[in-house]
Design an enzyme around this catalytic site. Structure first.
Site, PDB file in Angstrom:
ATOM      1  N   TYR A 162       2.316   6.780  -6.294  1.00  0.00           N
ATOM      2  CA  TYR A 162       3.028   5.859  -5.394  1.00  0.00           C
ATOM      3  C   TYR A 162       2.406   5.908  -4.011  1.00  0.00           C
ATOM      4  O   TYR A 162       2.193   6.984  -3.459  1.00  0.00           O
ATOM      5  CB  TYR A 162       4.527   6.203  -5.299  1.00  0.00           C
TER       6      TYR A 162
ATOM      7  N   GLU B 167       3.280   3.380  -1.264  1.00  0.00           N
ATOM      8  CA  GLU B 167       3.853   2.321  -0.421  1.00  0.00           C
ATOM      9  C   GLU B 167       3.375   2.491   1.012  1.00  0.00           C
ATOM     10  O   GLU B 167       3.314   3.613   1.519  1.00  0.00           O
ATOM     11  CB  GLU B 167       5.383   2.352  -0.470  1.00  0.00           C
TER      12      GLU B 167
ATOM     13  N   THR C 261      -8.539 -14.599  -6.042  1.00  0.00           N
ATOM     14  CA  THR C 261      -8.343 -13.699  -7.164  1.00  0.00           C
ATOM     15  C   THR C 261      -9.654 -12.942  -7.334  1.00  0.00           C
ATOM     16  O   THR C 261     -10.707 -13.375  -6.852  1.00  0.00           O
ATOM     17  CB  THR C 261      -8.016 -14.466  -8.463  1.00  0.00           C
TER      18      THR C 261
ATOM     19  N   ASP D  32      -8.019 -21.180  -0.579  1.00  0.00           N
ATOM     20  CA  ASP D  32      -7.767 -20.455  -1.824  1.00  0.00           C
ATOM     21  C   ASP D  32      -9.007 -20.643  -2.699  1.00  0.00           C
ATOM     22  O   ASP D  32      -9.158 -21.648  -3.378  1.00  0.00           O
ATOM     23  CB  ASP D  32      -6.510 -21.016  -2.491  1.00  0.00           C
TER      24      ASP D  32
ATOM     25  N   ARG E 156      -8.087  -7.970 -12.889  1.00  0.00           N
ATOM     26  CA  ARG E 156      -7.091  -9.035 -12.736  1.00  0.00           C
ATOM     27  C   ARG E 156      -6.254  -8.759 -11.494  1.00  0.00           C
ATOM     28  O   ARG E 156      -5.353  -7.924 -11.512  1.00  0.00           O
ATOM     29  CB  ARG E 156      -6.195  -9.064 -13.983  1.00  0.00           C
TER      30      ARG E 156
END
Ligand SMILES: *Cc1c(COP(=O)(O)O)cnc(C)c1O
Length: 414
Positions: A52, A54, A223, A198, A232
């Site tokens: 984790y 964050e 992406t 984009d 991905r």
């Protein structure tokens, strides 16, 4: 590879294996797909997934992030270098969430923004009424001209000046022509709007120097799994003055703990994109798409905009008397994977539209060149001209498999 999975869960193992074989034995011609390197795949399959983290490097809410910080910083530095960007956020999980973050940072609910019409090639997140973008924001749409099937920048400017959106989004998922990002920036800045480019589909072509640059945009979203050939996922790049807003929108605005295993894989793909073989790869993608469009066009299939400048070819299946669904399903039976797609000024439904979209990034990754594209074009033509012919599809499938044997993807998974 996959030995432990095989031992522990044969059901999942067998399905994974089947999918690997499907990719290996077929022609993957969906333009948004690619075959990432084993290094990228390995980075994703690591215990980094357990952690984790964050927050951002140096400002985490959990302890134990000294190595994670180095990995995320490396991904950030490489992204900045690759895109010559002031700032990079490498935490978005996908293109759609990255666009959500940009909108969340730059717009209030109900604000006006402008994106390309879905049926003209825009993405769902560019304001489709069924998407959060169309539901939360007042989205104005531009499209292509009926005769040229290309963007008319004078009309785009006129619409922008009339509507005065706060943000203009450039970029598309099914537009086979070059996009002039500098013109978008100029138009946006004339009306005090922000330009979000984009570049998800064409990012590799841009970085490879075979598509116009996007660095004039205020914010760039891409992406990482399409022409960039990474994991991905997605990233956001922006000018310094938007950095704080963008970071806050990604976390704590939208996401929780970032996927650091995927961030590590992004760092790997950025490094791959800086290597000398990346540019020739992108050049070949474009050459391959041009040949594919030419063969299909010469065989009497209508090509949207009469050709392509990038990695994709959009065809009008109704020009050979079938629909996009019939055509793409028949191609699938022959081992050729494409997707049905709407075309500009579509008259059919999105579930069974007129078009089929195909592209060359995956085949080019396998090493296929002009000669193989000619073969693929002939395979596709014969199936589309006789989609109900089971013997024909069986024969093409055999030929496809023969071709794929010469161009293996992953020996590591054999
Ligand atoms: C693919 C794509 C997206 C969305 O990416 P996901 O990772 O599928 O959410 C957004 N915008 C454009 C232009 C795309 O091509």
């Amino acid at each position: 590879m996959l030995e432990s999975l095989k031992k522990q869960d044969s059901v999942v193992y067998n399905l994974v294996k089947s999918e690997i074989n499907r990719q290996k034995n077929g022609l993957c011609m969906i333009p948004s797909e690619n075959h990432a390197s084993v290094a990228v795949l390995e980075a994703m399959g690591t215990p980094l997934s357990n952690k984790y983290s964050e927050g951002y490097p140096g400002k985490r809410y959990y302890t134990g992030n000294q190595f994670i910080d180095q990995i995320e910083n490396l991904a950030i530095e490489r992204a900045k270098k690759l895109f010559k960007a002031d700032h990079a956020n490498v935490q978005p999980n996908a293109g759609s969430t990255a666009n959500q973050a940009v909108y969340f940072a730059m717009l209030n609910v109900g604000d006006k923004a402008m994106g390309m019409d879905l049926s003209h090639g825009g993405h769902l997140t560019h304001g489709s009424p069924v998407n959060f973008s169309g539901k939360l924001y007042n989205m104005i749409h531009y499209g292509v001209e009926k005769d040229t099937e290309r963007i008319n920048y004078d009309k785009l400017a006129e619409l922008a000046h009339k509507e005065k959106p706060k943000m203009i989004i450039s970029g598309a998922t099914a537009y086979p022509r070059e996009i002039d990002f500098d013109k978008f920036t100029k138009i946006a800045h004339e009306i005090g709007a922000v330009h979000l480019a984009d570049v998800s589909h064409i990012v590799g072509l841009i970085l490879g120097g075979v598509h116009k640059d996007c660095s004039s945009a205020d914010i760039v979203m891409t992406t990482t799994h399409k022409t960039l050939r990474g994991p991905r996922s997605a990233i956001i790049l922006c000018k310094e003055k938007f950095a704080k807003q963008i970071d806050k929108a990604v976390f704590p605005g939208l996401q929780g703990g970032p996927m650091e295993h995927v961030i590590a894989a992004k760092a790997v793909c950025f490094e791959e994109a800086m290597k000398p073989d990346f540019k020739p790869y992108q050049e070949q993608i474009k050459k391959n798409a041009a040949i594919l469009a030419k063969v299909l066009g010469d065989n009497g299939i209508r090509i949207i905009s009469r050709g392509t400048d990038n990695h994709l070819v959009l065809i009008d299946a109704t020009s050979v008397g079938i629909t996009g669904k019939i055509g793409s399903t028949a191609l699938e039976e022959a081992g050729i994977y494409t997707n049905r797609n709407t075309i500009p000024f579509e008259t059919r439904s999105p579930f069974d539209p007129s078009g089929i979209r195909m592209g060359t990034p995956s085949l080019t990754t396998r090493g296929m060149k002009e000669g193989e594209m000619e073969q693929a074009g002939e395979f596709i033509t014969s199936v589309l001209k006789d989609p109900g012919n089971a013997d024909l599809k069986k024969g093409i499938r055999k030929n496809v498999e023969k071709l794929t044997v010469e161009f293996p993807i992953y020996k590591e998974f054999d």
